[in-house]
Every structure is written in C-alpha cells, then in structure tokens.
Design a protein around this motif. Structure first.
Motif, PDB file in Angstrom:
ATOM      1  N   TYR A 104      22.945 -50.430  56.232  1.00  0.00           N
ATOM      2  CA  TYR A 104      24.325 -50.337  56.690  1.00  0.00           C
ATOM      3  C   TYR A 104      25.259 -50.806  55.591  1.00  0.00           C
ATOM      4  N   ALA A 105      26.278 -50.008  55.306  1.00  0.00           N
ATOM      5  CA  ALA A 105      27.339 -50.405  54.378  1.00  0.00           C
ATOM      6  C   ALA A 105      28.447 -51.115  55.150  1.00  0.00           C
ATOM      7  N   ALA A 106      28.645 -50.726  56.408  1.00  0.00           N
ATOM      8  CA  ALA A 106      29.665 -51.284  57.300  1.00  0.00           C
ATOM      9  C   ALA A 106      29.230 -50.927  58.725  1.00  0.00           C
ATOM     10  N   PRO A 107      29.859 -51.505  59.751  1.00  0.00           N
ATOM     11  CA  PRO A 107      29.506 -51.083  61.108  1.00  0.00           C
ATOM     12  C   PRO A 107      29.679 -49.565  61.253  1.00  0.00           C
ATOM     13  N   HIS A 108      28.690 -48.896  61.781  1.00  0.00           N
ATOM     14  CA  HIS A 108      28.667 -47.448  62.001  1.00  0.00           C
ATOM     15  C   HIS A 108      28.686 -46.625  60.717  1.00  0.00           C
ATOM     16  N   MET A 109      28.426 -47.248  59.564  1.00  0.00           N
ATOM     17  CA  MET A 109      28.338 -46.538  58.300  1.00  0.00           C
ATOM     18  C   MET A 109      27.000 -46.868  57.662  1.00  0.00           C
ATOM     19  N   LEU A 110      26.117 -45.870  57.631  1.00  0.00           N
ATOM     20  CA  LEU A 110      24.752 -46.073  57.171  1.00  0.00           C
ATOM     21  C   LEU A 110      24.509 -45.296  55.886  1.00  0.00           C
ATOM     22  N   ALA A 111      24.036 -45.992  54.864  1.00  0.00           N
ATOM     23  CA  ALA A 111      23.633 -45.339  53.624  1.00  0.00           C
ATOM     24  C   ALA A 111      22.174 -44.933  53.765  1.00  0.00           C
ATOM     25  N   ALA A 112      21.874 -43.719  53.348  1.00  0.00           N
ATOM     26  CA  ALA A 112      20.517 -43.182  53.405  1.00  0.00           C
ATOM     27  C   ALA A 112      20.110 -42.759  51.999  1.00  0.00           C
ATOM     28  N   ALA A 113      18.947 -43.232  51.555  1.00  0.00           N
ATOM     29  CA  ALA A 113      18.497 -42.951  50.195  1.00  0.00           C
ATOM     30  C   ALA A 113      17.176 -42.205  50.218  1.00  0.00           C
ATOM     31  N   GLY A 114      17.107 -41.214  49.392  1.00  0.00           N
ATOM     32  CA  GLY A 114      15.912 -40.410  49.180  1.00  0.00           C
ATOM     33  C   GLY A 114      16.113 -39.693  47.867  1.00  0.00           C
ATOM     34  N   ASN A 115      16.023 -38.381  47.875  1.00  0.00           N
ATOM     35  CA  ASN A 115      16.322 -37.600  46.676  1.00  0.00           C
ATOM     36  C   ASN A 115      17.770 -37.817  46.258  1.00  0.00           C
ATOM     37  N   THR A 116      18.666 -37.972  47.221  1.00  0.00           N
ATOM     38  CA  THR A 116      20.061 -38.326  46.977  1.00  0.00           C
ATOM     39  C   THR A 116      20.392 -39.530  47.847  1.00  0.00           C
ATOM     40  N   THR A 117      21.558 -40.106  47.633  1.00  0.00           N
ATOM     41  CA  THR A 117      22.026 -41.200  48.469  1.00  0.00           C
ATOM     42  C   THR A 117      23.354 -40.784  49.075  1.00  0.00           C
ATOM     43  N   SER A 118      23.471 -40.948  50.402  1.00  0.00           N
ATOM     44  CA  SER A 118      24.692 -40.523  51.085  1.00  0.00           C
ATOM     45  C   SER A 118      25.056 -41.512  52.179  1.00  0.00           C
ATOM     46  N   LEU A 119      26.299 -41.424  52.639  1.00  0.00           N
ATOM     47  CA  LEU A 119      26.821 -42.321  53.659  1.00  0.00           C
ATOM     48  C   LEU A 119      27.073 -41.522  54.929  1.00  0.00           C
ATOM     49  N   TRP A 120      26.601 -42.045  56.064  1.00  0.00           N
ATOM     50  CA  TRP A 120      26.658 -41.347  57.347  1.00  0.00           C
ATOM     51  C   TRP A 120      27.342 -42.194  58.414  1.00  0.00           C
ATOM     52  N   ASP A 121      28.087 -41.543  59.296  1.00  0.00           N
ATOM     53  CA  ASP A 121      28.706 -42.196  60.448  1.00  0.00           C
ATOM     54  C   ASP A 121      27.668 -42.193  61.569  1.00  0.00           C
ATOM     55  N   THR A 122      27.186 -43.365  61.968  1.00  0.00           N
ATOM     56  CA  THR A 122      26.112 -43.423  62.966  1.00  0.00           C
ATOM     57  C   THR A 122      26.591 -43.072  64.366  1.00  0.00           C
ATOM     58  N   SER A 123      27.889 -43.170  64.634  1.00  0.00           N
ATOM     59  CA  SER A 123      28.374 -42.830  65.969  1.00  0.00           C
ATOM     60  C   SER A 123      28.474 -41.319  66.170  1.00  0.00           C
ATOM     61  N   THR A 124      28.696 -40.570  65.078  1.00  0.00           N
ATOM     62  CA  THR A 124      28.813 -39.108  65.187  1.00  0.00           C
ATOM     63  C   THR A 124      27.637 -38.371  64.563  1.00  0.00           C
ATOM     64  N   GLY A 125      26.903 -39.039  63.668  1.00  0.00           N
ATOM     65  CA  GLY A 125      25.820 -38.379  62.948  1.00  0.00           C
ATOM     66  C   GLY A 125      26.315 -37.467  61.844  1.00  0.00           C
ATOM     67  N   GLN A 126      27.564 -37.635  61.445  1.00  0.00           N
ATOM     68  CA  GLN A 126      28.172 -36.773  60.426  1.00  0.00           C
ATOM     69  C   GLN A 126      28.140 -37.434  59.046  1.00  0.00           C
ATOM     70  N   LEU A 127      27.983 -36.586  58.041  1.00  0.00           N
ATOM     71  CA  LEU A 127      28.043 -37.035  56.654  1.00  0.00           C
ATOM     72  C   LEU A 127      29.460 -37.506  56.347  1.00  0.00           C
ATOM     73  N   ARG A 129      30.145 -39.062  53.071  1.00  0.00           N
ATOM     74  CA  ARG A 129      30.264 -38.660  51.671  1.00  0.00           C
ATOM     75  C   ARG A 129      28.962 -38.885  50.929  1.00  0.00           C
ATOM     76  N   ALA A 130      28.809 -38.153  49.842  1.00  0.00           N
ATOM     77  CA  ALA A 130      27.673 -38.352  48.950  1.00  0.00           C
ATOM     78  C   ALA A 130      27.972 -39.584  48.104  1.00  0.00           C
ATOM     79  N   LEU A 131      26.975 -40.413  47.901  1.00  0.00           N
ATOM     80  CA  LEU A 131      27.153 -41.599  47.061  1.00  0.00           C
ATOM     81  C   LEU A 131      26.594 -41.387  45.663  1.00  0.00           C
ATOM     82  N   SER A 132      25.456 -40.702  45.561  1.00  0.00           N
ATOM     83  CA  SER A 132      24.900 -40.395  44.247  1.00  0.00           C
ATOM     84  C   SER A 132      23.953 -39.214  44.367  1.00  0.00           C
ATOM     85  N   PRO A 133      23.978 -38.347  43.384  1.00  0.00           N
ATOM     86  CA  PRO A 133      23.078 -37.194  43.396  1.00  0.00           C
ATOM     87  C   PRO A 133      21.720 -37.535  42.796  1.00  0.00           C
ATOM     88  N   GLY A 134      20.682 -36.997  43.362  1.00  0.00           N
ATOM     89  CA  GLY A 134      19.344 -37.031  42.784  1.00  0.00           C
ATOM     90  C   GLY A 134      18.822 -38.388  42.360  1.00  0.00           C
TER      91      GLY A 134
END
Length: 167
Positions: A104-127, A129-134
């Motif tokens: 979690y970066a903030a309440p309801h804001m989850l960073a997910a890391a794999g091939n890329t890293t992105s930030l997701w709204d956990t209440s809506t499940g929507q992207l 923003r991208a945080l870093s590519p590849g």
C-alpha cells in the motif's frame, strides 16, 4: 517462542507476513490459502480464515489498518476487511505480468510489482498510474508515517510524496 506449531501447522509453509502500521497486530498467509491475524500484545490469534484454494503468495496491510490485500499465483488482487476477513474487492492487475509483490502506498492505493510496477485504486480496481516500466523491480516501501512511498525504477529509486501525488 511466539507460537508453537501443531502437527497440522507443520503441513503448511508460511509465505507472507505483514505488521500493522500501529505495530499492534500482524497478518500471515500460508501455502494452503489461510490468512491469520494475530494480536502482538496478547500473543494470540484473533481471526483465521481460508481465503482461497492456493497459497497466499504475498499480503499487505493498508496504512489505516482497515484493509488487507492478498495475491496468490496469478495477477488477481483481493482486498479483505481486517475485522472479519470478508472480501471487499477483487480485480486483475492487467498491466503487470508475473505479479510478485504488493504494498500500500496510501489507503486504497496499492502498488503492484511484477514485470512493471503500477498503482491501483483498491476500492474500484482501476489503474491509477504506471510507476515504472519493465525490469522486474520488486522494491516497494512506505515510510512509517505514510507520507512517502519509494519504489524501484529502471536504474534508480523513485520517491513519491503521497500528499502531493507527485514523484
């Protein structure tokens, strides 16, 4: 010793642990899909629930300690209420292959890391923003006061001031 394992406990592997931001409790996830919440002061299990058929590869606790997010061995994130481990939301991380870490970066804001890293709204499940590519960077951390979030990038670390929503 905090906890003595029973014979049944020895049949599973602990895969993930996270401590609540206030340091009063922690959550664990194991290879059978079981999540347990423990009180540190009382040294006892508060709640346990099997949340899925496969292991809980990683879990994260929101900065407000109201939500736990889990991932298994796919690109799906599930969020749960802390008090009853009731499902709040489930969504697929569509821009990240090989999802391996969440924080979690903030309440309801989850960073997910794999091939890329992105930030997701956990209440809506929507992207959000991208945080870093590849680059398969799994480096994610939140400051104890919840004001800063740090993540790995191409060949550097990025600091995000949560209040300003700027990197």
């Amino acid at each position: 010793v905090f906890l003595e394992l029973t014979a049944a406990d020895q049949e599973r592997t602990m895969l993930s642990l996270a401590v609540s931001p206030d340091g009063k409790w922690f959550a664990s996830g194991d290879s059978t899909g079981m999540v347990r919440v423990w009180s540190l002061a009382e040294r006892k299990e508060v709640i346990a629930k099997k949340l899925g058929p496969t292991g809980i590869q990683y879990l994260a606790i929101s900065p407000d300690a109201q939500e736990i997010a889990t991932i298994s061995y796919d690109n799906e994130v599930t969020t749960w209420s802390v008090d009853a481990l009731e499902q709040k939301n489930q969504f697929e991380i569509v821009d990240t292959n090989s999802l391996n870490r969440i924080e979690y970066a903030a309440p309801h804001m989850l960073a997910a890391a794999g091939n890329t890293t992105s930030l997701w709204d956990t209440s809506t499940g929507q992207l959000v923003r991208a945080l870093s590519p590849g680059r398969y960077s799994f480096a994610l951390a939140r400051s104890p006061d919840g004001t800063q979030f740090i993540h790995g990038g191409d060949d550097s670390l990025h600091l995000w001031n949560v209040a300003d929503s700027k990197e």
